[in-house]
Write a protein that holds these residues in place. Structure first.
Motif, PDB file in Angstrom:
ATOM      1  N   PRO A  62       0.740  -1.325   0.090  1.00 26.75           N
ATOM      2  CA  PRO A  62       0.098  -0.050   0.109  1.00 26.75           C
ATOM      3  C   PRO A  62       0.588   1.260   0.190  1.00 26.75           C
ATOM      4  O   PRO A  62      -0.136   2.096  -0.621  1.00 26.75           O
ATOM      5  CB  PRO A  62      -0.631  -0.144   1.467  1.00 26.75           C
ATOM      6  CG  PRO A  62      -0.192  -1.207   2.489  1.00 26.75           C
ATOM      7  CD  PRO A  62       1.017  -2.185   1.683  1.00 26.75           C
ATOM      8  N   PHE A  63       2.326   1.145   0.276  1.00 26.97           N
ATOM      9  CA  PHE A  63       2.855   2.362   0.393  1.00 26.97           C
ATOM     10  C   PHE A  63       3.959   2.291  -1.114  1.00 26.97           C
ATOM     11  O   PHE A  63       4.514   2.931  -1.389  1.00 26.97           O
ATOM     12  CB  PHE A  63       3.643   2.186   1.439  1.00 26.97           C
ATOM     13  CG  PHE A  63       3.382   2.579   2.978  1.00 26.97           C
ATOM     14  CD1 PHE A  63       2.177   2.659   3.218  1.00 26.97           C
ATOM     15  CD2 PHE A  63       3.119   0.442   2.958  1.00 26.97           C
ATOM     16  CE1 PHE A  63       1.640   2.778   4.618  1.00 26.97           C
ATOM     17  CE2 PHE A  63       2.775   0.732   4.081  1.00 26.97           C
ATOM     18  CZ  PHE A  63       2.091   1.530   4.994  1.00 26.97           C
ATOM     19  N   ARG A  64       3.829   2.072  -2.318  1.00 27.57           N
ATOM     20  CA  ARG A  64       3.891   1.749  -3.525  1.00 27.57           C
ATOM     21  C   ARG A  64       4.782   2.698  -4.032  1.00 27.57           C
ATOM     22  O   ARG A  64       3.356   3.274  -3.732  1.00 27.57           O
ATOM     23  CB  ARG A  64       3.496   0.692  -4.385  1.00 27.57           C
ATOM     24  CG  ARG A  64       3.957  -0.584  -4.104  1.00 27.57           C
ATOM     25  CD  ARG A  64       2.759  -0.867  -5.644  1.00 27.57           C
ATOM     26  NE  ARG A  64       3.042  -0.758  -6.588  1.00 27.57           N
ATOM     27  CZ  ARG A  64       2.472  -1.515  -7.441  1.00 27.57           C
ATOM     28  NH1 ARG A  64       2.087  -2.971  -6.932  1.00 27.57           N
ATOM     29  NH2 ARG A  64       2.475  -0.942  -8.641  1.00 27.57           N
ATOM     30  N   LYS A  65       5.123   3.348  -4.566  1.00 23.64           N
ATOM     31  CA  LYS A  65       5.443   4.998  -5.431  1.00 23.64           C
ATOM     32  C   LYS A  65       5.864   4.482  -7.185  1.00 23.64           C
ATOM     33  O   LYS A  65       6.089   3.635  -7.116  1.00 23.64           O
ATOM     34  CB  LYS A  65       7.037   5.462  -4.690  1.00 23.64           C
ATOM     35  CG  LYS A  65       6.912   5.708  -3.359  1.00 23.64           C
ATOM     36  CD  LYS A  65       5.990   6.440  -3.070  1.00 23.64           C
ATOM     37  CE  LYS A  65       6.233   6.521  -1.734  1.00 23.64           C
ATOM     38  NZ  LYS A  65       5.274   7.449  -1.327  1.00 23.64           N
ATOM     39  N   THR A 125      16.449  -8.445  -4.952  1.00 18.95           N
ATOM     40  CA  THR A 125      17.476  -6.903  -4.975  1.00 18.95           C
ATOM     41  C   THR A 125      15.679  -6.324  -6.445  1.00 18.95           C
ATOM     42  O   THR A 125      15.594  -4.843  -6.728  1.00 18.95           O
ATOM     43  CB  THR A 125      18.347  -6.510  -5.518  1.00 18.95           C
ATOM     44  OG1 THR A 125      19.527  -7.375  -4.450  1.00 18.95           O
ATOM     45  CG2 THR A 125      19.008  -4.902  -5.609  1.00 18.95           C
ATOM     46  N   GLY A 126      15.989  -6.939  -7.370  1.00 19.05           N
ATOM     47  CA  GLY A 126      14.956  -6.174  -8.699  1.00 19.05           C
ATOM     48  C   GLY A 126      13.698  -6.427  -8.529  1.00 19.05           C
ATOM     49  O   GLY A 126      13.111  -5.486  -8.546  1.00 19.05           O
ATOM     50  N   MET A 127      12.931  -7.424  -7.886  1.00 23.85           N
ATOM     51  CA  MET A 127      11.574  -7.336  -7.638  1.00 23.85           C
ATOM     52  C   MET A 127      10.784  -5.790  -6.662  1.00 23.85           C
ATOM     53  O   MET A 127      10.001  -5.171  -7.407  1.00 23.85           O
ATOM     54  CB  MET A 127      11.394  -8.027  -6.467  1.00 23.85           C
ATOM     55  CG  MET A 127       9.018  -8.585  -6.466  1.00 23.85           C
ATOM     56  SD  MET A 127       8.875  -7.176  -5.320  1.00 23.85           S
ATOM     57  CE  MET A 127       8.866  -8.111  -4.594  1.00 23.85           C
ATOM     58  N   PRO A 128      12.246  -5.383  -5.507  1.00 22.57           N
ATOM     59  CA  PRO A 128      11.312  -3.838  -4.658  1.00 22.57           C
ATOM     60  C   PRO A 128      11.373  -2.580  -5.806  1.00 22.57           C
ATOM     61  O   PRO A 128      10.278  -2.516  -6.169  1.00 22.57           O
ATOM     62  CB  PRO A 128      11.836  -4.014  -3.504  1.00 22.57           C
ATOM     63  CG  PRO A 128      12.910  -5.357  -3.977  1.00 22.57           C
ATOM     64  CD  PRO A 128      13.138  -5.508  -5.530  1.00 22.57           C
ATOM     65  N   LEU A 129      12.222  -2.648  -6.740  1.00 28.97           N
ATOM     66  CA  LEU A 129      12.721  -1.717  -7.451  1.00 28.97           C
ATOM     67  C   LEU A 129      11.806  -1.943  -9.337  1.00 28.97           C
ATOM     68  O   LEU A 129      11.339  -0.671  -9.313  1.00 28.97           O
ATOM     69  CB  LEU A 129      14.400  -1.849  -8.550  1.00 28.97           C
ATOM     70  CG  LEU A 129      15.309  -0.792  -7.954  1.00 28.97           C
ATOM     71  CD1 LEU A 129      16.598  -1.461  -7.619  1.00 28.97           C
ATOM     72  CD2 LEU A 129      15.433  -0.129  -9.381  1.00 28.97           C
ATOM     73  N   PHE A 130      11.698  -2.963  -9.088  1.00 31.45           N
ATOM     74  CA  PHE A 130      10.323  -3.173 -10.231  1.00 31.45           C
ATOM     75  C   PHE A 130       8.959  -3.214  -9.709  1.00 31.45           C
ATOM     76  O   PHE A 130       8.418  -2.047 -10.775  1.00 31.45           O
ATOM     77  CB  PHE A 130      10.195  -4.484 -11.001  1.00 31.45           C
ATOM     78  CG  PHE A 130       9.520  -4.754 -12.030  1.00 31.45           C
ATOM     79  CD1 PHE A 130       9.070  -4.494 -12.880  1.00 31.45           C
ATOM     80  CD2 PHE A 130       8.006  -5.054 -11.311  1.00 31.45           C
ATOM     81  CE1 PHE A 130       8.342  -5.004 -13.761  1.00 31.45           C
ATOM     82  CE2 PHE A 130       6.871  -5.980 -12.083  1.00 31.45           C
ATOM     83  CZ  PHE A 130       7.782  -5.313 -13.673  1.00 31.45           C
ATOM     84  N   ILE A 135       8.340  -1.476   1.664  1.00 30.01           N
ATOM     85  CA  ILE A 135       8.148  -2.270   1.925  1.00 30.01           C
ATOM     86  C   ILE A 135       9.373  -3.836   2.092  1.00 30.01           C
ATOM     87  O   ILE A 135       9.922  -3.843   2.544  1.00 30.01           O
ATOM     88  CB  ILE A 135       7.000  -2.783   2.308  1.00 30.01           C
ATOM     89  CG1 ILE A 135       5.772  -2.412   3.017  1.00 30.01           C
ATOM     90  CG2 ILE A 135       6.724  -4.601   3.588  1.00 30.01           C
ATOM     91  CD1 ILE A 135       6.252  -1.679   4.820  1.00 30.01           C
ATOM     92  N   ALA A 136       9.386  -3.369   0.955  1.00 29.53           N
ATOM     93  CA  ALA A 136       9.711  -4.031  -0.130  1.00 29.53           C
ATOM     94  C   ALA A 136      11.314  -4.363   0.004  1.00 29.53           C
ATOM     95  O   ALA A 136      12.809  -4.891   0.351  1.00 29.53           O
ATOM     96  CB  ALA A 136       9.717  -5.161  -1.135  1.00 29.53           C
TER      97      ALA A 136
END
Length: 174
Positions: A62-65, A125-130, A135-136
């Motif tokens: 819910p905090f995604r940017k 590492t890549g998934m939160p960036l994508f 949170i991730a």
């Protein structure tokens, strides 16, 4: 509210699967348990739960940017590279927990000592960036440290198990 509960349940699942894997690695290192087909099935299922929940955490955060597309592409490349590296390593040795052969030093293993762990780190590492998941991104730090701990335990085992490992270690990275 219901989505928030599911999101936090997925975070808990991610954390628990890391804990289960770490306990397994410690018990294996202490020779309290011996890897077999059942332990492989349990750990494989545990890791599949981890992977699925990790992707879901990134998508449901819910905090995604919103982030620039270039970062999303980099994240996609890192995650994809990690999965490809992991699978290439897996298909090279055709086994996980029950491998009883000689030291594998060909294919992707001629470059990387632990290509599966490196692939896992790239993917983490890549998934939160994508996804732009805040949170991730925070969870990635202890999760990567955890994978490095698994690698540390495996290094000790490989040094003990294969006399040629120190020379192999000098010729490869990670």
């Amino acid at each position: 509210m219901k989505n928030h509960l599911l999101f936090y349940a997925l975070i808990l699942l991610c954390v628990l699967t890391h804990i289960v894997r770490t306990i397994y690695e410690i018990l294996k290192h202490r020779k309290t348990i011996k890897p077999n087909k059942l332990s492989f099935l349990i750990i494989f299922t545990n890791m599949m739960l981890l992977w699925v929940s990790w992707f879901a955490v990134g998508e449901m955060d819910p905090f995604r940017k919103e982030i620039p597309n270039i970062y999303r592409y980099i994240g996609f490349f890192l995650s994809g590279s990690g999965v490809v590296l992991f699978l290439t390593a897996l298909f090279t040795i055709k086994s996980l927990e029950t491998y009883e052969g000689d030291l594998v030093s060909y294919g992707v293993y001629s470059i990387f000592r632990h290509p599966m762990y490196l692939g896992f780190i790239l993917w983490i590492t890549g998934m939160p960036l994508f996804s732009g998941s805040i949170i991730a991104t925070y969870l990635a730090v202890p999760f990567i440290a955890n994978v490095l701990f698994w690698r540390y335990l495996e290094e000790k085992e490989l040094i003990e198990r294969f006399p040629g490992y120190p020379a192999y270690r000098k010729k490869t990275i990670f």
